[in-house]
Each structure stands twice: as C-alpha cells, then as structure tokens.
Scaffold this motif. Structure first.
Motif, mmCIF file in Angstrom:
data_model
loop_
_atom_site.group_PDB
_atom_site.id
_atom_site.type_symbol
_atom_site.label_atom_id
_atom_site.label_comp_id
_atom_site.label_asym_id
_atom_site.label_seq_id
_atom_site.Cartn_x
_atom_site.Cartn_y
_atom_site.Cartn_z
ATOM 1 N N GLU A 154 -16.530 2.733 12.948
ATOM 2 C CA GLU A 154 -16.970 1.514 12.258
ATOM 3 C C GLU A 154 -17.800 0.627 13.187
ATOM 4 N N MET A 155 -18.802 -0.023 12.619
ATOM 5 C CA MET A 155 -19.814 -0.750 13.401
ATOM 6 C C MET A 155 -19.422 -2.206 13.707
ATOM 7 N N PRO A 156 -20.003 -2.761 14.775
ATOM 8 C CA PRO A 156 -19.525 -4.060 15.282
ATOM 9 C C PRO A 156 -20.171 -5.301 14.668
ATOM 10 N N ASN A 157 -21.056 -5.171 13.665
ATOM 11 C CA ASN A 157 -21.715 -6.385 13.131
ATOM 12 C C ASN A 157 -20.905 -7.025 12.009
ATOM 13 N N THR A 158 -19.627 -7.263 12.323
ATOM 14 C CA THR A 158 -18.742 -7.981 11.417
ATOM 15 C C THR A 158 -18.753 -9.463 11.816
ATOM 16 N N GLN A 159 -17.908 -10.279 11.183
ATOM 17 C CA GLN A 159 -17.788 -11.695 11.574
ATOM 18 C C GLN A 159 -16.330 -12.003 11.897
ATOM 19 N N PRO A 160 -15.917 -12.251 13.146
ATOM 20 C CA PRO A 160 -16.806 -12.279 14.303
ATOM 21 C C PRO A 160 -17.334 -10.882 14.644
ATOM 22 N N LEU A 161 -18.397 -10.877 15.459
ATOM 23 C CA LEU A 161 -18.904 -9.615 15.999
ATOM 24 C C LEU A 161 -17.809 -8.975 16.847
ATOM 25 N N THR A 162 -17.859 -7.653 16.993
ATOM 26 C CA THR A 162 -16.872 -6.968 17.831
ATOM 27 C C THR A 162 -17.415 -6.913 19.261
ATOM 28 N N LEU A 163 -16.973 -7.864 20.084
ATOM 29 C CA LEU A 163 -17.526 -7.969 21.441
ATOM 30 C C LEU A 163 -16.455 -7.988 22.526
ATOM 31 N N SER A 164 -15.187 -8.049 22.118
ATOM 32 C CA SER A 164 -14.117 -8.197 23.113
ATOM 33 C C SER A 164 -12.922 -7.314 22.746
ATOM 34 N N ALA A 165 -11.985 -7.236 23.695
ATOM 35 C CA ALA A 165 -10.747 -6.479 23.440
ATOM 36 C C ALA A 165 -9.994 -7.068 22.250
ATOM 37 N N GLU A 166 -10.023 -8.396 22.128
ATOM 38 C CA GLU A 166 -9.309 -9.065 21.015
ATOM 39 C C GLU A 166 -9.956 -8.698 19.679
ATOM 40 N N ASP A 167 -11.288 -8.656 19.679
ATOM 41 C CA ASP A 167 -11.992 -8.336 18.414
ATOM 42 C C ASP A 167 -11.626 -6.936 17.936
ATOM 43 N N ILE A 168 -11.582 -5.996 18.867
ATOM 44 C CA ILE A 168 -11.284 -4.615 18.466
ATOM 45 C C ILE A 168 -9.800 -4.493 18.089
ATOM 46 N N ALA A 169 -8.938 -5.240 18.790
ATOM 47 C CA ALA A 169 -7.506 -5.200 18.472
ATOM 48 C C ALA A 169 -7.272 -5.732 17.059
ATOM 49 N N ALA A 170 -8.034 -6.757 16.668
ATOM 50 C CA ALA A 170 -7.867 -7.327 15.318
ATOM 51 C C ALA A 170 -8.221 -6.279 14.261
ATOM 52 N N LYS A 171 -9.284 -5.526 14.498
ATOM 53 C CA LYS A 171 -9.658 -4.467 13.540
ATOM 54 C C LYS A 171 -8.594 -3.369 13.509
ATOM 55 N N GLN A 172 -8.107 -2.999 14.704
ATOM 56 C CA GLN A 172 -7.078 -1.938 14.786
ATOM 57 C C GLN A 172 -5.840 -2.327 13.989
ATOM 58 N N CYS A 173 -5.513 -3.609 14.079
ATOM 59 C CA CYS A 173 -4.319 -4.127 13.420
ATOM 60 C C CYS A 173 -4.429 -3.964 11.897
ATOM 61 N N ILE A 174 -5.592 -4.285 11.354
ATOM 62 C CA ILE A 174 -5.801 -4.133 9.905
ATOM 63 C C ILE A 174 -5.797 -2.645 9.549
ATOM 64 N N ALA A 175 -6.516 -1.850 10.348
ATOM 65 C CA ALA A 175 -6.648 -0.417 10.035
ATOM 66 C C ALA A 175 -5.295 0.297 10.091
ATOM 67 N N ALA A 176 -4.442 -0.103 11.034
ATOM 68 C CA ALA A 176 -3.132 0.557 11.167
ATOM 69 C C ALA A 176 -2.326 0.435 9.874
ATOM 70 N N GLN A 177 -2.550 -0.630 9.118
ATOM 71 C CA GLN A 177 -1.835 -0.831 7.848
ATOM 72 C C GLN A 177 -2.605 -0.277 6.652
ATOM 73 N N GLN A 178 -3.932 -0.294 6.731
ATOM 74 C CA GLN A 178 -4.705 -0.132 5.492
ATOM 75 C C GLN A 178 -5.692 1.027 5.459
ATOM 76 N N ALA A 179 -5.881 1.722 6.595
ATOM 77 C CA ALA A 179 -6.907 2.775 6.599
ATOM 78 C C ALA A 179 -6.371 4.077 5.998
ATOM 79 N N TRP A 180 -7.127 4.636 5.065
ATOM 80 C CA TRP A 180 -6.758 5.912 4.442
ATOM 81 C C TRP A 180 -7.123 7.103 5.330
ATOM 82 N N CYS A 181 -8.123 6.907 6.199
ATOM 83 C CA CYS A 181 -8.538 8.019 7.070
ATOM 84 C C CYS A 181 -8.387 7.581 8.526
ATOM 85 N N ASN A 182 -8.622 8.507 9.428
ATOM 86 C CA ASN A 182 -8.568 8.176 10.850
ATOM 87 C C ASN A 182 -9.785 7.321 11.219
#
Ligand code: DOR
Length: 442
Positions: A94-122
């Motif tokens: 998945e690409m980093p031009n979200t809001q906020p942009l994915t520029l830090s460890a915290e930004d990527i951790a926030a996405k991981q957190c959502i995906a761990a609950q809601q992603a249907w695929c890897n």
C-alpha cells in the motif's frame, strides 16, 4: 515437513503452475504452508475439487492506494483488501500518500494496527521518501511490514514530493532495499499545466503530462541510482521511449506496467469515459501500448501492478484539470490480465512471473511467489474458460466504479486461498479478515 499429520486443505486436480511448468497435480496445505505436492490421496480435513482449473501462486498487487487513514470516503483498508481477494489477489503493498503521509515509524504502525484487524489479504506498506525523512530511511525501510521506500518525483495526488536531484540522492543513499519511484518531472509538469487548463478537456491529459515529462524523470532517477548503486523500481512505465531507455539498465532497475496502460488507449478512452480515464502517468496512444506489450514479450517488464487509486464519481466530476487522477484496479487486475492471456498477448507462465514470482523475487518477500513445498499457502485458483462481463456493482471499492464496466472478459479467479484458508470462493468472501503483515528478506 511432517507428512504424517493430515492437511487442512487439499486442492485436487488443478493444472498447477509449478516452477517446473504447468502440471495436473494436487497441493496439500497445513498451518498456512504447502506441505505436499503430487499426492492426490493426502489425508485432509477439507478438499477442493479444482479439475479443469488453473492454480497460480497467490497474486501480489505491489501498488495500491487504500486511502486510510484520512480519506476513508474514497477507500478503506477493509474494502480495498476485500476487493483484492475478490479479484484473486493474496498480498498488497500500500502506498504512502494517505493523510497523514506515511513518513515515520508511527505512521506505518498506525496502518499496521488497522490492517491487523481489517485486512482480508496479506499486506505491507511503503514508507514515503522525502526531504524530511531522507536521513532516517535506512532504518525506516526495515520496519516490520514495510515494503520499502516510495518516491513521487512529480505531483500526482497528495503532498508527497521529492523533485530535486539533491533530495533524491539523499533518499537513494540512505538504505539498500529497492526504491519504488513515480517518475514524472515536476518542473516540466508545472511549466506545461497551462496546456491542460487551456484545453479544459481530459483529452489533453497526455499532452500536458507528455512523453518527455516521464522520460526526463526516469532518466534522472536511473542516473542517480546508478551513481549510488541503489536498486530501483520504476512504477507504471507508460511510454515507448522509457522502455527503449530502461532496457539498458536491467541489472539495477526493475519495471512495472499497469493493466490500464495495456488495455485502454488515447484518445478513445477520454472521449468515452471523460475524467474517469484520467490517471498519472496518463493513458497514451496505441504506439505506446504496443511498446509496453513488446517490453513484456522481451522481458524488460518485471511486474504488473494495479495502481488502485480510487476517487469518488463526485470528485471525478470536477472540471479538468482539477479533477483527481486515478482509478480502481486491484479487483480487476487479474481478470483483465487473464483475458489478455486468452487473447494470446502473453502466456499464463509469463503472467505468473509478472504478478506472483516477479514481485516476490524483486522485493524479497519471504515464503511467497511460488507453489513449492515449504512455501506459504497463498494460492489463486482461476477458470480460464469462464466468460463474464465486468460489473461495477460487484466492486468492493468504496468509490464503486471501474473503467471496465460491461467489458466481457474470459478468465476469472474462482477462489483465493490465503495462509492456507479459502478466503474467496465463487465471488463471495468467506470468514472474517485475517490478513497478516508480509515479511521481507533483511
Ligand atoms: O493517477 C494516479 N493517482 N497516479 C498516482 O500515482 C497517484 C494516484 C492517487 O493516489 O490517486
């Protein structure tokens, strides 16, 4: 592997796209892995009769924009990954031009957190590369579940931009994994935007964002990558001229093309669909499409990704060029490419290389990309005979439209197996989201 224990799932009778070639055989999966190939009587809790079908390694879509966080009215990780599995895709980057942009460890951790609950695929997430984080990228790119660094050289959608050579050099010098780049030259795009404004119609999109906008940027970034010996992945290559250039740099540079550029042509697509056909880099004339197919044939292209980039119909109705660029793609990637296989534009073996083993090899995905004992049980089952019309009503994407509604295609995914579980069967998702973070070689 202990072959005494029963398998969780035995897929029987498919033509299996093995590394050694297509073979009618059986595949047994246990605890998320492939544990046996070739034993049709392997004891199993569940069997799937796949006679007459083709079994591919799980399809990897290495370029999607799922808009979460920040723009969940366009897409979410849940809807985006549901579309992926309905389309036979087992892993996404998945690409980093979200809001906020994915520029830090915290930004990527926030996405991981959502995906761990809601992603249907890897899943994995790109880290954006910018002047702000260039010096930290060597560390950031190795975070768990990070697919690498992505750079926008030209403005497309969102504020992520690294358009000057000094910043690009800093980004390329910090780290060692393959850097993915959107190569359009920002200065040239700015100096030519008036052409789009004056035309006021999307037919001018490939005139504004012309061949040289793409070629200039591709040459600049490849030159810098060679200078610092950094592997590069040029996303969505759209011109004959770039392909002629890139073929000389294959040792370090990998190449992606999109189904959109392989399927749609200017000016017809703009006349028929208006701004729904607007994307960056633009869909261009037939001679470019022919060159992309040639580049697939001779091996210059490594990967086909979807660049799934949803915007709502309302947003697309803005007057060109204020209308946003991008269209859906992850659910339609595989059906479109299977139809191209049936039309003999490429072989199924070549397609497996482009959407399964190619991305796995280039990005160092652990356990993915081939059907082999010990590998992960991510598998895509397709019916090469099935003929069906594309139907926007079947899209999972929150934006609800594609560029292909009504197009009749031959060759459809019929089941998606992820981590050894059947997650999609005959157009229905099964169970609940259980995608996992992807792992990469160090
Ligand atoms: O058309 C595009 N839209 N190209 C991109 O590279 C970005 C994307 C988006 O995020 O909307």
């Amino acid at each position: 592997m202990n072959t005494e224990l029963p398998a969780d799932l035995l897929i029987q009778g498919a033509t299996v796209m093995l590394p050694s070639g297509p073979t009618v055989t059986s595949v047994a999966c246990r605890n998320g892995h492939i544990v046996a190939i070739g034993d049709e009587h392997f004891p199993a809790a569940d069997t799937l009769d796949a006679t007459g079908l083709h079994l591919l390694p799980g399809v990897v879509d290495s370029q999607v924009h799922f808009r979460e966080p920040g723009m969940t009215h366009k897409e979410t990780l849940e809807a985006g990954t549901r579309g992926a599995v309905l389309g036979g895709v087992t892993s996404i980057f998945e690409m980093p031009n979200t809001q906020p942009l994915t520029l830090s460890a915290e930004d990527i951790a926030a996405k991981q957190c959502i995906a761990a609950q809601q992603a249907w695929c890897n899943y994995a997430f790109y880290m954006g590369g910018s002047a702000a984080n260039a010096e930290h990228l060597a560390t950031l790119e190795t975070l768990p579940g990070c697919s690498g660094v992505k750079v926008f050289m030209g403005s497309s959608f969102g504020d992520l931009l690294a358009d000057d050579d000094a910043v690009l050099r800093r980004i390329l010098q910090n780290g060692r994994r393959r850097v993915a780049v959107h190569a359009e030259d920002e200065a040239r795009l700015r100096s030519r935007r008036h052409l789009a404004e004056e035309a006021g119609h999307v037919t001018a999109h490939p005139v504004w964002r012309d061949v040289d906008s793409a070629l200039l940027a591709t040459k600049r970034v490849v030159t810098l990558a060679l200078e610092v010996s950094r592997p590069l992945h040029v996303l969505h290559v759209s011109t004959a001229e770039e392909m002629a250039f890139l073929q000389h740099h294959k040792a370090l540079v990998s190449v992606e093309v999109l189904p959109q550029h392989l399927t749609l042509c200017a000016p017809e697509c703009y006349e028929r669909m208006g701004t729904l056909a607007q994307m960056n880099p633009p869909i261009r004339e037939k001679r470019h499409q022919d060159a992309l197919w040639k580049a697939i044939e001779v091996g210059v292209v490594d990967v086909v990704g979807s660049d799934h980039a949803p915007h709502t119909r309302e947003e697309k109705k803005k007057a060109y060029p204020d209308s946003p660029s991008g269209m859906t793609g992850t659910q339609t990637l595989l059906p479109l490419m299977l139809d191209h296989v049936n039309a003999r534009r490429l072989s199924l073996t070549r397609l497996v290389d482009l959407v399964c083993s190619g991305p796995a090899r280039l990005f160092g995905m652990v356990g993915k990309g081939r059907i082999a004992v010990g590998y992960d049980a991510d598998l895509t089952l397709v019916d090469m005979q099935a003929r069906q019309a594309m139907d926007d009503r079947k899209l999972a994407s929150k934006c609800g439209w594609s560029a292909y509604d009504g197009m009749v295609l031959q060759g459809w995914p019929v089941a998606t197996v992820i981590n050894g579980r059947i997650v999609m069967r005959d157009g229905e998702v099964l169970g609940r989201p259980a995608g996992q973070a992807l792992q990469f070689l160090p």
